[in-house]
Design an enzyme around this catalytic site. Structure first.
Site, short mmCIF file in Angstrom:
data_model
loop_
_atom_site.label_atom_id
_atom_site.label_comp_id
_atom_site.label_asym_id
_atom_site.label_seq_id
_atom_site.Cartn_x
_atom_site.Cartn_y
_atom_site.Cartn_z
N ARG A 139 2.94 5.24 19.48
CA ARG A 139 4.10 4.39 19.83
C ARG A 139 4.37 4.41 21.34
O ARG A 139 4.17 5.44 21.99
CB ARG A 139 5.34 4.83 19.03
CG ARG A 139 5.15 4.61 17.54
CD ARG A 139 6.33 5.06 16.74
NE ARG A 139 7.53 4.29 17.03
CZ ARG A 139 8.74 4.59 16.56
NH1 ARG A 139 8.90 5.67 15.80
NH2 ARG A 139 9.76 3.83 16.84
N GLN A 186 17.34 3.75 22.06
CA GLN A 186 16.56 4.91 22.47
C GLN A 186 16.34 4.90 23.97
O GLN A 186 16.46 5.93 24.63
CB GLN A 186 15.22 4.95 21.72
CG GLN A 186 15.43 5.21 20.23
CD GLN A 186 14.13 5.28 19.46
OE1 GLN A 186 13.05 5.07 19.99
NE2 GLN A 186 14.22 5.60 18.17
N ASP A 334 16.49 -1.79 11.88
CA ASP A 334 15.85 -0.92 10.87
C ASP A 334 15.99 -1.48 9.46
O ASP A 334 15.36 -0.98 8.52
CB ASP A 334 16.46 0.48 10.93
CG ASP A 334 16.08 1.22 12.21
OD1 ASP A 334 15.07 0.84 12.84
OD2 ASP A 334 16.80 2.16 12.58
N ARG A 407 10.87 3.64 5.73
CA ARG A 407 11.64 2.45 5.32
C ARG A 407 10.78 1.47 4.51
O ARG A 407 11.29 0.74 3.67
CB ARG A 407 12.26 1.77 6.54
CG ARG A 407 13.18 2.70 7.30
CD ARG A 407 14.25 2.00 8.08
NE ARG A 407 14.85 2.93 9.04
CZ ARG A 407 15.78 3.84 8.74
NH1 ARG A 407 16.26 3.93 7.52
NH2 ARG A 407 16.26 4.66 9.66
C1 S3P Z 1 17.55 4.52 17.11
C2 S3P Z 1 17.34 3.32 17.73
C3 S3P Z 1 16.49 2.27 17.20
C4 S3P Z 1 16.15 2.49 15.73
C5 S3P Z 1 15.80 3.91 15.44
C6 S3P Z 1 16.93 4.83 15.81
C7 S3P Z 1 18.42 5.52 17.75
O1 S3P Z 1 15.29 2.24 17.93
O2 S3P Z 1 15.10 1.64 15.34
O3 S3P Z 1 15.51 4.08 14.07
O4 S3P Z 1 18.86 6.47 17.07
O5 S3P Z 1 18.69 5.38 18.95
P1 S3P Z 1 15.17 1.38 19.29
O6 S3P Z 1 16.21 1.88 20.19
O7 S3P Z 1 13.81 1.69 19.83
O8 S3P Z 1 15.34 -0.04 18.86
#
Ligand code: S3P
Length: 447
Positions: A139, A186, A334, A407
């Site tokens: 990733r 994130q 998600d 998921r």
């Molecule tokens: C998350 C942010 C999302 C989500 C992940 C959890 C988080 O990802 O898909 O399951 O806890 O900040 P992205 O920020 O990459 O979209």
């Protein structure tokens, strides 16, 4: 485990076999769902960086938070045995993490790895190596490595420092204003956590608002943080002291989503999902299901420890197609796999657009959902950034695969409830990443 007069659910720990009886089933009763994954990670991380004790109630006991706990234990934070009642985190104070003597392993968890990178890169005079499982090692990490490098971070890894394993030489960073090209919590959280340790003001601006749990929790722990909703910008002023807090983790709306869709598509169902976090940055799934004609009522709305919470009641109804695109995408990113299942049972053609992020989740969720549901008889066309789902085709049980994505495993299980014959979901144990009790709850709600 095998049971049920009405439904045969066999969980061999690798394969989940679902066989609804010819007469049909319905889902009834009240369900408790596990704690929110995003909030669980953040409670452990901020608890580890704070001074004093943090108490976490309702922590998710999935594999992902376990990865976060083991990484921060390896750097000196004392974290009691994980349980849902009460986890105690004795923090070691901002900037005081120990240099770990071995590689930090984030397992399957993108949140663990990306958020932790901001913390590690800003810890002067320590060297860290981080890795993850096969999915996480494929990733993209450049989305956080690049802005961290703009702050002066030193990070090395494969493919121009974009893939784990990564090596980090921590050091004092400089503040930046980062215009993120993607709406990603994130990315935002990684930069804010780096900014927490950095003298001056660090700002992140994102193209659409992503989940704001970091902002809420950083503030609650005492960080100096301001939000500009007009521009989707957050500014943190570095080097405040964090103080341990009581965190009460609400149920995860991303886990509730499986039951919302199950209740909506399985005839005769009437389910109430208790204690669900309904933070507005996470409720895109409710907005879309409502537009599709789902019968969902929000009951007992309240605020618990800085996060809005409610019980959600869903009853079966006829669904119609809709378009899922634009600013709602980060609010339900998600939940798109399970919304694809809803669309398969809706009248008309549902379009999912602007969701290219799905291709770099725990699996390529566009290709995997399209191929697996099509194998069951659905009519889904892949788009570069989404799917075109023509509803109303009958599903039949067959062999499908989770591609080790939690998921996907659970979305296929819900689809199987409305399919004829036997569905076998390979590698269904992946559900334990975010929902170890999924199969038990399924069995208990079947009538
Ligand atoms: C998350 C942010 C999302 C989500 C992940 C959890 C988080 O990802 O898909 O399951 O806890 O900040 P992205 O920020 O990459 O979209």
């Amino acid at each position: 485990m095998s049971s049920a007069v009405a439904l045969r659910v066999v969980d061999t720990h690798h394969d989940l076999v679902i066989q609804p009886p010819a007469g049909g089933i319905s889902l009834q009763g009240r369900i408790r769902i596990p704690g929110d994954k995003s909030i669980s990670h953040r409670a452990l991380m901020l608890g580890a960086l704070a001074q004093g004790e943090t108490i976490v109630q309702g922590l998710l006991l999935g594999e992902d938070p376990r990865s976060t706990a083991s990484c921060f234990r390896a750097m000196g934070a004392e974290i009691s045995e994980l349980n849902t009642e009460e986890v105690r985190v004795r923090g070691i104070g901002l900037g005081n993490l120990n240099e770990p003597v071995t590689v930090l392993d984030a397992g399957n968890s993108g949140t663990t790895l990306r958020l932790m990178l901001g913390i590690l890169a800003s810890h002067p005079d320590r060297f860290f190596t981080v890795t993850g499982d096969g999915s996480l090692r494929s990733r993209p990490m450049s989305r956080v490595v690049k802005p961290l490098q703009q702050m002066g971070a030193q990070i090395w890894g494969r493919k121009q420092n974009s893939l784990a394993p990564l090596a980090i030489q921590g050091q004092a960073l400089k503040p930046i204003h980062y215009q993120s090209p993607i709406a990603s919590a994130q990315v935002k959280s990684c930069i804010l956590l780096a900014g927490l340790m950095t003298e001056g003001q660090t700002t992140v601006t994102e193209p659409a608002l992503s989940r704001d749990h970091s902002e809420r929790m950083l503030r609650a722990f005492g960080a100096d943080l301001t939000v500009d909703p007009e521009t989707n910008s957050v500014t943190i002023t570095g080097q405040a002291t964090l103080t341990g807090q009581m965190v009460i983790v609400p149920g995860d709306i991303s886990s509730a989503a499986f039951w919302l869709v199950a209740g909506a598509i399985v005839p005769g169902s009437d389910l109430t999902i208790e204690n669900v976090g309904i933070n507005p940055t996470r409720t895109g799934v409710l907005a879309i299901l409502e537009r599709m004609g789902a019968d969902i009522t929000i009951e007992n709305s309240r605020e618990v420890a800085g996060e809005p919470v409610a019980d959600l009641r869903v009853r079966h109804s006829r669904l119609k197609a809709c378009e899922i695109s634009g600013d709602v995408i980060p609010r339900l990113i998600d939940e798109i796999p399970i919304l694809a299942v809803a669309a398969v049972f809706a009248e008309g053609t549902t379009i999912v657009k602007d969701a290219e992020e799905l291709r770099v989740k725990e699996s390529d969720r566009i290709t995997v959902m399209a191929t697996q549901l099509n194998q069951m008889g659905a009519s889904i066309k892949e788009l570069p950034d989404g799917m075109e789902i023509t509803g109303g085709t009958a599903l039949r049980g067959t062999e499908v695969d989770s591609f080790t994505d939690h998921r996907i495993a659970m979305s296929l299980a819900i689809a199987a409830l409305n399919a004829s014959g036997i569905t076998t979901i390979h590698r269904a144990e992946a559900a334990a990443i975010s929902y170890p009790d999924f199969t038990n709850t399924l069995e208990q709600s079947i009538r």
